[in-house]
Design an enzyme around this catalytic site. Structure first.
Site, PDB file in Angstrom:
ATOM      1  N   TRP A 102       0.843  -1.044   0.113  1.00 22.43           N
ATOM      2  CA  TRP A 102      -0.021   0.088  -0.023  1.00 22.43           C
ATOM      3  C   TRP A 102       0.750   1.062   0.056  1.00 22.43           C
ATOM      4  CZ3 TRP A 102      -4.437  -0.238  -2.254  1.00 22.43           C
ATOM      5  CH2 TRP A 102      -5.239  -1.563  -1.648  1.00 22.43           C
ATOM      6  N   ASP A 171      -1.603   6.887   6.104  1.00 20.95           N
ATOM      7  CA  ASP A 171      -2.631   6.067   5.636  1.00 20.95           C
ATOM      8  C   ASP A 171      -2.924   4.802   6.798  1.00 20.95           C
ATOM      9  OD1 ASP A 171      -3.999   3.803   4.617  1.00 20.95           O
ATOM     10  OD2 ASP A 171      -2.646   3.530   2.704  1.00 20.95           O
ATOM     11  N   LYS A 195     -12.973  -1.447   6.761  1.00 18.98           N
ATOM     12  CA  LYS A 195     -12.105  -2.584   7.784  1.00 18.98           C
ATOM     13  C   LYS A 195     -12.483  -2.430   9.027  1.00 18.98           C
ATOM     14  CE  LYS A 195      -9.146  -2.410   3.664  1.00 18.98           C
ATOM     15  NZ  LYS A 195      -8.152  -1.464   3.108  1.00 18.98           N
TER      16      LYS A 195
END
Ligand SMILES: *Cc1c(COP(=O)(O)O)cnc(C)c1O
Length: 360
Positions: A102, A171, A195
């Protein structure tokens, strides 16, 4: 009604209480007689709910009072671009820490708008750790330093934010609300809801207004943080249903006792699985060094790789869902976000021990 134990990486499990509340309120939201999907985002009932959600986010995460709390569309993925678009005005360069899939995608997206410098990477050791971050490597002309708090595919997590002399951007897509994260130590933190705190369709952005200047030319209004802040994230029709579910999740998090309580449970859950892996005499393998292992995603391999498909199949037959690893890493992965119960994890641990016993 029997539901499988759900270890999906995202979208992921929701608490049963929240699902039932959604069901109960589906035909009548806040006494309106219609569902939340059928009313204006500018109607009083929705605005009231939005304000309550904003207040809950601020309470739960101890967001500094001058920070913006935005609920945006486009996922964390769009933030990879929206952030440089908004922060590259004065200097079109930023520093990135490279810890896996990511963070790499975030850096690649930013590269479209300027110069991205990777100041630390654990690529060479196979993403088994958070790399050492030498403050002297931070470029003082960079607009910000970006890192990925939890690498969802690699199962690698920071234990504390890096120290940065420039604005710090995080992030926290797969970890926000699962552990305490010091928001005031950051200038921008972002996470999509699906999530640890809801369903796909809203992305939470916590933002220090002091770092905002003009966005790059040709930035659409919808991607301009200042405009979204001024419009309280209601510039255009937001994903109202996703917003609503996130609001219910905030209530659930507060009912559960808040982030410290969830953190303790999440640590316990992850310890169960790492104990099984480490105690399996090499049958299961997780190659992340213990200090950097994720409490949100536990990726693992079976040393005899050809048993992995069988593992997924037998797991499915036994009521364990979503254990296939990320497509980039292969193998197996148990995502154990907030809504995954300790009980579910204990059941999985038993299943893993039994699988190793019969196939080892
Ligand atoms: C899931 C994830 C993303 C992407 O989120 P989307 O909502 O699919 O855009 C970005 N970063 C991390 C760390 C993630 O886990």
């Amino acid at each position: 009604m029997s539901r499988p134990f759900n270890f999906s990486a995202g979208p992921s499990a929701l608490p049963i209480d929240v699902l039932l509340q959604v069901r109960d309120e589906l035909l009548d939201f806040a006494g309106t007689g219609v569902s939340v999907m059928e009313i204006s985002h500018r109607s009083q009932p929705f605005m009231d709910f939005a304000h309550a959600t904003d207040a809950a986010v601020r309470r739960v995460l101890a967001v500094p009072s001058d920070y913006h709390v935005l609920l945006l569309q486009g996922g964390s993925y769009l933030q990879f671009s929206q952030i440089p678009m908004n922060l590259f005005h004065k200097t079109n360069t930023a520093d990135y820490i490279h810890t896996g899939l990511w963070s790499e995608q975030a850096a690649n997206a930013a590269r479209q708008y300027g110069i991205v410098r990777t100041i630390a990477s654990s690529h060479e050791t196979g993403f088994d750790r958070v790399p050492e971050i030498n403050e002297s490597h931070i470029n003082l002309d960079a607009a910000y330093l970006h890192y990925t708090e939890n690498e969802t595919a690699q199962g690698l997590q920071f234990s504390k934010p890096p120290i940065s002399s420039i604005p710090l951007v995080c992030d926290a897509c797969s970890s926000l609300m699962s552990k305490p994260i010091d928001i005031a130590a950051h200038d921008l933190v972002y996470a999509s809801a699906q999530k640890n705190m809801g369903i796909a369709g809203v992305t939470l952005v916590l933002l220090n207004p002091a770092i905002l200047d003009k966005p790059l030319a040709a930035t659409p209004q919808a991607l301009d943080f200042s405009i979204q802040a001024k419009k309280q994230s209601l510039l255009n029709t937001p994903s109202t249903f996703s917003w609503y579910v996130m609001g219910l999740m905030m209530e659930w998090i507060e009912r559960t006792g808040g982030i410290e309580v969830l953190h303790e449970i999440n640590k316990k859950k992850s310890r169960h699985l790492y104990n099984v892996i480490d105690g399996s005499n090499g049958f299961y393998i997780n190659h992340v060094l213990p200090d950097y292992r994720s409490i949100n995603n536990v990726p693992f391999h079976i040393s005899e790789r050809n048993l992995e498909d069988l593992f997924v199949r037998e797991a499915q037959e036994n009521g364990f869902h979503g254990l296939k690893g990320h497509q980039s890493t292969g193998g197996l992965r148990a995502s154990i976000y907030n809504a995954v119960t300790l009980d579910a994890v204990q059941e999985l641990a038993l299943f893993m021990r039994e699988f190793a016993r019969t196939h080892g």
